[in-house]
Design an enzyme around this catalytic site. Structure first.
Site, short mmCIF file in Angstrom:
data_model
loop_
_atom_site.label_atom_id
_atom_site.label_comp_id
_atom_site.label_asym_id
_atom_site.label_seq_id
_atom_site.Cartn_x
_atom_site.Cartn_y
_atom_site.Cartn_z
CE LYS A 115 -4.27 -1.77 1.97
NZ LYS A 115 -5.53 -1.55 3.03
CE LYS A 197 -8.57 -11.11 -2.57
NZ LYS A 197 -8.61 -10.77 -1.55
CE LYS A 200 -12.60 -4.07 -1.07
NZ LYS A 200 -13.17 -4.17 0.08
#
Ligand code: TRP
Length: 334
Positions: A115, A197, A200
């Site tokens: 991140k 994966k 979103k």
């Protein structure tokens, strides 16, 4: 233990549009676990602000997520469904646990590394101590089990380390939680890149099926899903795109991957993708209808928000008071 049941805690962030992966991999399993455990299902809005958010959007998405929990079949009378920010114990315990967590431990967290690479202009202290807040979420309710995706396993390990460290100083204060990693169907991959994966935050909207996608969009995305040139429907690692579609189909229909192989033996990818699309549509339709119905019932959702925050605060405060005493904070005068 609460009401003679083991305690389960889990949470999701209300950032981004939720995908079929969130539903099949997490929510659907939560519903299955909700009879066996005393469950706390949190909308972790405090975690969300570790990345900059638009306030109105965050508020809207938080409510949509809470509504979705209920629409997916979690009975809010039995499961404690609430907002993290409505229970101050999360932040209070997180502060205390920060003082029992080492910089070096947090530095090793792969999600922090990922991140901070992604948000290089905003590497804030909250992003760094994110796992401590997550530990507080879990330990506050003395949770025995925590269903999480594989990507959160490291955070669960640090939670256990912090709890054990605290217990070794102050005695048995915290229950040591176990991760609960769901089995097959748990990891739904991107339709455009089956090595990633389904996410979103994917930039390619064709990679993800969103829970609120309409039937045409779902069918189109399934038809465009990346496969291979093998030409048969086999459940194996060498055919990751097909394998992922089988996983999706299995999760939606309850059939095993072997059943699916048999069902489509000799058939082409076109037929199979159509069937996958239809299975997804019929899986999501009742969910979407229930969301629409609940959204209209403002008073009901409001009452869930209020009552469950009170219930969560009651259990949270029990742990918090004990912890505050242990570390030497003065007793409250009543
Ligand atoms: N970090 C989790 C995620 O992004 C969400 C989360 C926050 C969570 N607190 C938690 C999950 C406690 C399980 C238990 O997926």
């Amino acid at each position: 233990m609460i009401n003679d049941k083991k305690v389960l805690f889990s949470g999701m962030q209300a950032t981004g549009n939720l995908t079929l992966g969130n539903y099949l991999g997490a929510l659907k399993n939560w519903v299955k676990l909700s009879d066996e455990y005393e469950c706390f299902y949190c909308v972790v809005d405090e975690h969300s602000i570790t990345v900059r958010q638009d306030p109105a959007t965050l508020r809207k998405r938080a409510r949509a997520l809470l509504t979705l929990y209920i629409a997916a079949g979690l009975d809010p009378e039995k499961n404690c469904i609430y907002y993290q920010s409505h229970v101050s114990g999360h932040a209070e315990l997180a502060w205390i646990l920060n003082c029992f967590t080492y910089m070096g431990e947090l530095n090793r967290m792969t999600q922090f590394k990922d991140k901070s690479a992604k948000h290089a202009d905003n590497i804030n202290a909250g992003l760094f101590t994110y796992p401590v807040l997550m530990a507080a979420d879990i330990l506050l309710f003395q949770a025995d089990v925590v269903p999480v995706g594989i990507d959160q396993k490291q955070h669960l390990e640090i939670t256990r380390d912090i709890a054990q460290r605290f217990n070794s100083i102050y005695g048995d204060v915290f229950t040591i939680p176990e991760p609960y990693i769901g089995k097959s169907g748990a990891r739904i991959m991107s339709l455009q890149d089956p090595s990633k994966k389904m996410s979103k935050s994917d930039e390619n909207p064709n990679g993800s099926i969103y829970l609120m996608d309409d039937p045409d969009t779902i069918m189109r995305k399934c038809k465009r899903a990346v496969t291979d040139s093998e030409g048969h429907i086999c459940y194996r690692d060498e055919q990751p795109g097909v394998k992922n579609l089988i996983d999706i189909y299995s999760s939606c229909t309850g059939k095993t991957p072997e059943d699916v192989e048999k069902e489509f033996d000799g058939k082409g990818y076109g037929d199979f993708k159509l069937a996958v699309g239809e299975a997804v549509v019929s899986q999501l339709k009742p969910l979407q209808e229930e969301v629409a119905r609940l959204e209209k019932d403002k008073a009901f959702i409001d009452s869930v928000i209020k009552n469950n925050a009170e219930k969560a605060a009651y259990y949270a405060n029990k742990t918090l008071r004990k912890v505050q005493r242990k570390v030497g904070f003065p007793d409250r005068i009543r």
